[in-house]
Design an enzyme around this catalytic site. Structure first.
Site, PDB file in Angstrom:
ATOM      1  N   GLU A  91       0.823  -1.209   0.000  1.00  0.00           N
ATOM      2  CA  GLU A  91       0.000   0.000   0.000  1.00  0.00           C
ATOM      3  C   GLU A  91       0.856   1.258   0.000  1.00  0.00           C
ATOM      4  OE1 GLU A  91      -3.714  -1.741   2.586  1.00  0.00           O
ATOM      5  OE2 GLU A  91      -2.880   0.218   3.076  1.00  0.00           O
ATOM      6  N   CYS A 118       2.953   8.432   1.610  1.00  0.00           N
ATOM      7  CA  CYS A 118       3.344   7.506   2.674  1.00  0.00           C
ATOM      8  C   CYS A 118       3.729   6.179   2.035  1.00  0.00           C
ATOM      9  CB  CYS A 118       2.178   7.313   3.641  1.00  0.00           C
ATOM     10  SG  CYS A 118       2.479   6.021   4.872  1.00  0.00           S
ATOM     11  N   CYS A 125       4.725  -7.292   7.636  1.00  0.00           N
ATOM     12  CA  CYS A 125       5.672  -6.853   8.662  1.00  0.00           C
ATOM     13  C   CYS A 125       5.806  -7.966   9.691  1.00  0.00           C
ATOM     14  CB  CYS A 125       5.171  -5.575   9.336  1.00  0.00           C
ATOM     15  SG  CYS A 125       6.274  -4.973  10.643  1.00  0.00           S
ATOM     16  N   CYS A 129       2.540  -6.282  15.719  1.00  0.00           N
ATOM     17  CA  CYS A 129       1.761  -5.444  16.633  1.00  0.00           C
ATOM     18  C   CYS A 129       0.273  -5.810  16.463  1.00  0.00           C
ATOM     19  CB  CYS A 129       1.982  -3.969  16.337  1.00  0.00           C
ATOM     20  SG  CYS A 129       3.732  -3.518  16.381  1.00  0.00           S
ATOM     21  N   CYS A 132      -2.425  -3.605  14.480  1.00  0.00           N
ATOM     22  CA  CYS A 132      -2.041  -3.107  13.152  1.00  0.00           C
ATOM     23  C   CYS A 132      -2.387  -4.140  12.087  1.00  0.00           C
ATOM     24  CB  CYS A 132      -0.539  -2.829  13.162  1.00  0.00           C
ATOM     25  SG  CYS A 132       0.178  -2.574  11.526  1.00  0.00           S
ATOM     26  N   CYS A 347      -2.590   1.720   6.801  1.00  0.00           N
ATOM     27  CA  CYS A 347      -1.853   0.910   5.840  1.00  0.00           C
ATOM     28  C   CYS A 347      -1.979  -0.544   6.220  1.00  0.00           C
ATOM     29  CB  CYS A 347      -0.384   1.289   5.833  1.00  0.00           C
ATOM     30  SG  CYS A 347       0.016   2.362   4.476  1.00  0.00           S
TER      31      CYS A 347
HETATM   32  N1  SAH Z   1       6.582  -0.099  11.393  1.00  0.00           N
HETATM   33  C1  SAH Z   1       6.768   1.277  11.630  1.00  0.00           C
HETATM   34  C2  SAH Z   1       6.205   2.167  10.548  1.00  0.00           C
HETATM   35  C3  SAH Z   1       4.892   1.760   9.950  1.00  0.00           C
HETATM   36  S1  SAH Z   1       3.472   1.815  10.990  1.00  0.00           S
HETATM   37  C4  SAH Z   1       6.201   1.662  12.975  1.00  0.00           C
HETATM   38  O1  SAH Z   1       5.541   0.831  13.584  1.00  0.00           O
HETATM   39  O2  SAH Z   1       6.459   2.767  13.397  1.00  0.00           O
HETATM   40  C5  SAH Z   1       3.155   3.578  11.104  1.00  0.00           C
HETATM   41  C6  SAH Z   1       2.427   3.997  12.355  1.00  0.00           C
HETATM   42  O3  SAH Z   1       1.061   3.578  12.328  1.00  0.00           O
HETATM   43  C7  SAH Z   1       3.003   3.403  13.626  1.00  0.00           C
HETATM   44  O4  SAH Z   1       3.034   4.387  14.632  1.00  0.00           O
HETATM   45  C8  SAH Z   1       1.981   2.341  13.956  1.00  0.00           C
HETATM   46  O5  SAH Z   1       2.041   1.982  15.299  1.00  0.00           O
HETATM   47  C9  SAH Z   1       0.711   3.032  13.576  1.00  0.00           C
HETATM   48  N2  SAH Z   1      -0.450   2.169  13.404  1.00  0.00           N
HETATM   49  C10 SAH Z   1      -0.493   0.915  12.904  1.00  0.00           C
HETATM   50  N3  SAH Z   1      -1.764   0.458  12.892  1.00  0.00           N
HETATM   51  C11 SAH Z   1      -2.541   1.432  13.381  1.00  0.00           C
HETATM   52  C12 SAH Z   1      -3.944   1.567  13.596  1.00  0.00           C
HETATM   53  N4  SAH Z   1      -4.768   0.578  13.322  1.00  0.00           N
HETATM   54  N5  SAH Z   1      -4.384   2.738  14.114  1.00  0.00           N
HETATM   55  C13 SAH Z   1      -3.536   3.756  14.413  1.00  0.00           C
HETATM   56  N6  SAH Z   1      -2.204   3.688  14.219  1.00  0.00           N
HETATM   57  C14 SAH Z   1      -1.708   2.536  13.717  1.00  0.00           C
HETATM   58 FE1  SF4 Z   2       4.906  -3.509  11.770  1.00  0.00          FE
HETATM   59 FE2  SF4 Z   2       2.478  -2.503  12.040  1.00  0.00          FE
HETATM   60 FE3  SF4 Z   2       4.003  -2.871  14.189  1.00  0.00          FE
HETATM   61 FE4  SF4 Z   2       4.646  -0.925  12.420  1.00  0.00          FE
HETATM   62  S1  SF4 Z   2       2.810  -1.029  13.697  1.00  0.00           S
HETATM   63  S2  SF4 Z   2       6.007  -2.430  13.380  1.00  0.00           S
HETATM   64  S3  SF4 Z   2       3.970  -1.913  10.516  1.00  0.00           S
HETATM   65  S4  SF4 Z   2       3.220  -4.480  12.845  1.00  0.00           S
END
Ligand code: SAH
Ligand code: SF4
Length: 366
Positions: A91, A118, A125, A129, A132, A347
């Site tokens: 994405e 972005c 990944c 998390c 996410c 994303c």
């Molecule tokens: N992996 C890196 C960058 C990509 S994620 C990281 O984790 O920082 C970019 C941001 O989006 C991160 O702060 C992540 O925690 C946040 N994020 C992911 N899923 C989300 C969601 N469902 N709602 C809000 N923020 C989210």
């Molecule tokens: Fe990976 Fe999503 Fe965690 Fe960022 S927030 S490190 S993209 S699993």
């Protein structure tokens, strides 16, 4: 086939010279690729015909094609699902910020004040998390530097002649897992002889991969660093950001402080507020305590709920209360509502949707 987007400036020059051509041909090619945004060697009209023929035979400029696109209701956020050479999908998101709310120019992207793309750095990944969508989908592979750059060029082409103004590396994936790859992409994007984006207009977001933070600090660049915090204590962060088990908060905060001191750049902390999980007043106070004296900025992001995670978005009053506690403790804090990082943070969601129903089109649900 060599993807030219994967070559550093020097590698391109070496290649061109190995073909018996003068080095300045490489600079001409770079201008066509990164400034004129062409993907067709025959469009490079100032190159000799035989060089163009050789490029056609041996090289390409990859341009992933769009297999699905969604737009927010106001049209200011566009998320593209792009297909890579091996069929994998990622994405990429375009976010437009108008000159003023309610501006009559809203319909016309070219007059927007900020045009931010972005980009993703991995297919999926591995960090897992649980809130996410990307993390839930698992991990397939790292992108190449060229595949990262190609996402920027994709939207640059669409917006042309208006230029992109900002790049955020916070799409799918953890950019510091393969620091060298991300750095090579950044180098091409910031090189004045290539894409030429100012380093200050680029932000890279990490889940807390400390070696990457340290390496970025040593680059002494003006790139902005964002760290995804989401919890003020290890017990909770171990769950929300499993990478915390490897790099706990104490070490992460030490790295962030060192980064701010060495670069004199303000570190952004992202904190996605989840109902009843990390949004209590005492958690805000613990966060303020942890960040005291650090050159930083907190970005509160009301969670973008995903299809399969149990986490819910905090109610607005709780978000404001959390913000107030941080502001009262003199921690610069902003809330992003329905625009910006939190939409990019969605994303992984388009990809998730597209894998269950291949014909994803139309408006985003949020
Ligand atoms: N992996 C890196 C960058 C990509 S994620 C990281 O984790 O920082 C970019 C941001 O989006 C991160 O702060 C992540 O925690 C946040 N994020 C992911 N899923 C989300 C969601 N469902 N709602 C809000 N923020 C989210
Ligand atoms: Fe990976 Fe999503 Fe965690 Fe960022 S927030 S490190 S993209 S699993």
């Amino acid at each position: 086939m060599i993807d030219l987007l994967n070559l550093t400036k020097k590698e391109l020059r070496d290649l061109i010279e190995s073909w018996g051509e003068p080095a300045y041909r490489a600079a001409q090619i770079d201008r066509w690729v990164y400034r004129e945004l062409v993907t067709d060697f025959d469009a490079m009209t100032d190159l000799p015909r035989d060089l163009r023929a050789r490029l056609n035979e041996l090289a390409r400029i990859s341009a992933p094609h769009t297999i699905a696109e969604t737009a927010s209701a106001d049209g200011l956020t566009r998320k593209a699902l792009l297909q890579l050479g091996d069929g994998q999908t990622i994405e990429t998101v375009l976010m437009l910020y108008p000159d003023a709310p309610g501006s009559p120019q809203l319909e016309e992207p070219r007059t927007m004040k900020r045009r931010t793309v972005c980009v993703s750095t991995q297919v999926g990944c591995p960090m897992g998390c649980p809130f996410c969508a990307t993390g839930q989908a698992g991990y397939i592979r790292n992108l190449t530097p060229g595949e990262i750059v190609a996402q920027v060029l994709h939207f640059a082409r669409e917006l042309s002649p208006a230029p992109l103004t900002n790049i955020v590396i916070m799409g799918m994936g953890e950019p510091f897992m393969k620091f060298d790859v991300t750095w090579q992409a950044i180098a091409s994007l910031t090189d004045p002889a290539r894409f030429g984006m100012g380093a200050r207009r680029i932000t890279v977001s990490t889940a807390g991969e400390i070696p990457g933070i340290e390496r970025l600090a040593r680059k002494k660049s003006q790139i902005n660093l964002a760290v995804s915090l989401h919890a003020p204590d290890d017990a909770l962060r171990d769950v929300l950001v499993p990478l915390n088990r490897k790099y706990p908060l104490r070490d992460l905060m030490r790295a962030a402080r060192a980064y701010a001191e060495q670069t004199r750049r303000r570190v952004t902390f992202e904190y996605a507020l989840m109902d009843g999980v990390n949004d209590k007043p005492e958690q805000a106070r613990a966060l303020a305590q942890m960040l005291r004296g650090l050159l930083c900025h907190v970005n509160l992001i009301p969670l973008n709920p995903t299809a399969v995670s149990p986490y819910k978005r905090s109610p607005y009053e709780r978000v404001k209360q959390f913000e107030r506690i941080l502001l009262d403790a003199n921690i610069p804090t902003t809330v992003r509502v329905e625009k910006g990082i939190e939409i990019a943070a969605g994303c992984g969601q388009l990809r998730q949707a597209a894998s269950s129903k291949p014909q994803t089109t139309g408006k985003e649900e949020k």
